[in-house]
Design an enzyme around this catalytic site. Structure first.
Site, mmCIF file in Angstrom:
data_model
loop_
_atom_site.group_PDB
_atom_site.id
_atom_site.type_symbol
_atom_site.label_atom_id
_atom_site.label_comp_id
_atom_site.label_asym_id
_atom_site.label_seq_id
_atom_site.Cartn_x
_atom_site.Cartn_y
_atom_site.Cartn_z
ATOM 1 C CD GLU A 35 35.563 35.248 46.269
ATOM 2 O OE1 GLU A 35 35.516 36.475 46.042
ATOM 3 O OE2 GLU A 35 34.557 34.571 46.488
ATOM 4 N N GLY A 36 38.666 35.173 41.930
ATOM 5 C CA GLY A 36 39.118 36.059 40.847
ATOM 6 C C GLY A 36 38.020 36.181 39.788
ATOM 7 C CG HIS A 37 37.001 32.785 37.368
ATOM 8 N ND1 HIS A 37 37.564 31.715 38.014
ATOM 9 C CD2 HIS A 37 37.569 32.826 36.142
ATOM 10 C CE1 HIS A 37 38.436 31.119 37.218
ATOM 11 N NE2 HIS A 37 38.478 31.782 36.070
ATOM 12 N N GLY A 147 40.879 39.361 33.879
ATOM 13 C CA GLY A 147 41.738 39.622 35.027
ATOM 14 C C GLY A 147 43.128 40.059 34.582
ATOM 15 C CG LEU A 184 42.541 33.713 44.208
ATOM 16 C CD1 LEU A 184 41.034 33.851 44.389
ATOM 17 C CD2 LEU A 184 43.092 32.713 45.200
#
Ligand code: PAF
Length: 280
Positions: A35-37, A147, A184
């Site tokens: 989900e971070g990506h 991120g 994450l």
């Protein structure tokens, strides 16, 4: 969505979109997406006309004793996720295409890479900046997304872009966390059940730092001591470093300075090394 393997072909596609006056958003990744990506991809979709994502496990940023061979990979799942997000192009090159025989040119950011992660992993950032510079030349983005979990990476890349007059806007995006607060990371997959349970210690230590800072604590050593105390409540955790640094210079600081403080840590859970941070 098209998957492109050749750097030359990807560059030709990027040139075409530029000729057509389209804004290119780029998300570099090493795959095994989470989900971070995907939060970076979604933001890139909002901001730009076309979105390129690269998937490349970059050997140059792994030291010989690190996890290059066992780094998790699942290209089919990654492609399905990116297709679902409406990504236009995935650049998925081979190591031979990125580093052909005779390759000998590197990009190195100096002082910023000698502390924190750079101290524990001395060859890491040269690998990151070299591959990111190459990926920028191949995908020719207007904006690129990173991120904040890899805070130092983000700061180093911003420096490289500034120092080398690269005409690219670097967008830093918030850390995405599991419901218990674990940031994450593709490397979370290495954790066994008990390590995963105790991996929350990084976030708990950061929350304690946040609480102290919000209550007026300025002394970096006092904050680090408290974070260490929190981590030590978790028997499987082994601290690599806990650090308080200036966000702009990455120099260690003795006093928290509002708007210019990075509190970060690296902790081993078993053989898995996790990092996390908060910006103040
Ligand atoms: O953050 C990562 O996944 C990598 O360091 C990057 C930026 C894709 C370069 O290989």
């Amino acid at each position: 969505m098209r998957v492109v393997h050749s750097a030359l072909e990807m560059q030709a596609i990027a040139n075409k979109y530029r000729e057509w006056g389209k804004r290119i958003g780029f998300v570099p990744t090493m795959g095994y997406l989470h989900e971070g990506h995907l939060s970076l991809v979604r933001r890139a979709k909002e901001d730009n006309d076309v979105v390129f994502v690269s998937i490349f496990v970059n050997p140059l940023q792994f030291a010989p004793n690190e996890d290059l061979d066992r780094y998790p990979r699942d290209i089919e799942r990654d492609e399905a996720l990116l297709e679902g997000e409406g990504v236009d192009f995935v650049f998925y090159p081979s190591v031979e295409d990125m580093y052909p025989d005779g390759f000998q040119t590197y990009v190195e950011v100096d002082k910023l890479t000698r502390v924190l992660e750079g101290k524990s992993r001395p060859t890491h950032f040269r690998g990151v900046t070299t591959v990111v510079a190459k990926l920028f030349n191949i995908t020719k983005p207007h904006r690129a997304y990173f991120g904040k979990k890899d805070a130092q990476q983000l700061i180093v890349i911003k420096r490289m872009v500034k120092d080398l007059n690269m005409d690219i806007e670097i967008v830093g995006m918030p850390i995405v966390r599991e419901s218990d607060g674990l940031a994450l990371s593709s490397r979370n997959k290495y954790l066994n059940e008990e390590e995963r349970r105790q991996a929350v210690c990084l976030y708990r230590a950061l929350l304690r730092a946040k609480e102290l800072i919000e209550n007026g604590e300025k002394d970096a050593q006092a904050i680090k001591n408290e974070m260490e105390r929190v981590i030590k409540e978790y028997p499987l955790a082994r601290i690599d470093y806990i650090s308080v640094n200036s966000l702009s210079s990455l120099e260690p600081i003795n006093e928290v300075k509002d708007g210019d403080t990075l509190v970060s840590l690296a902790v081993f859970l078993g053989s898995t090394r996790l990092i996390d941070n908060m910006w103040f």
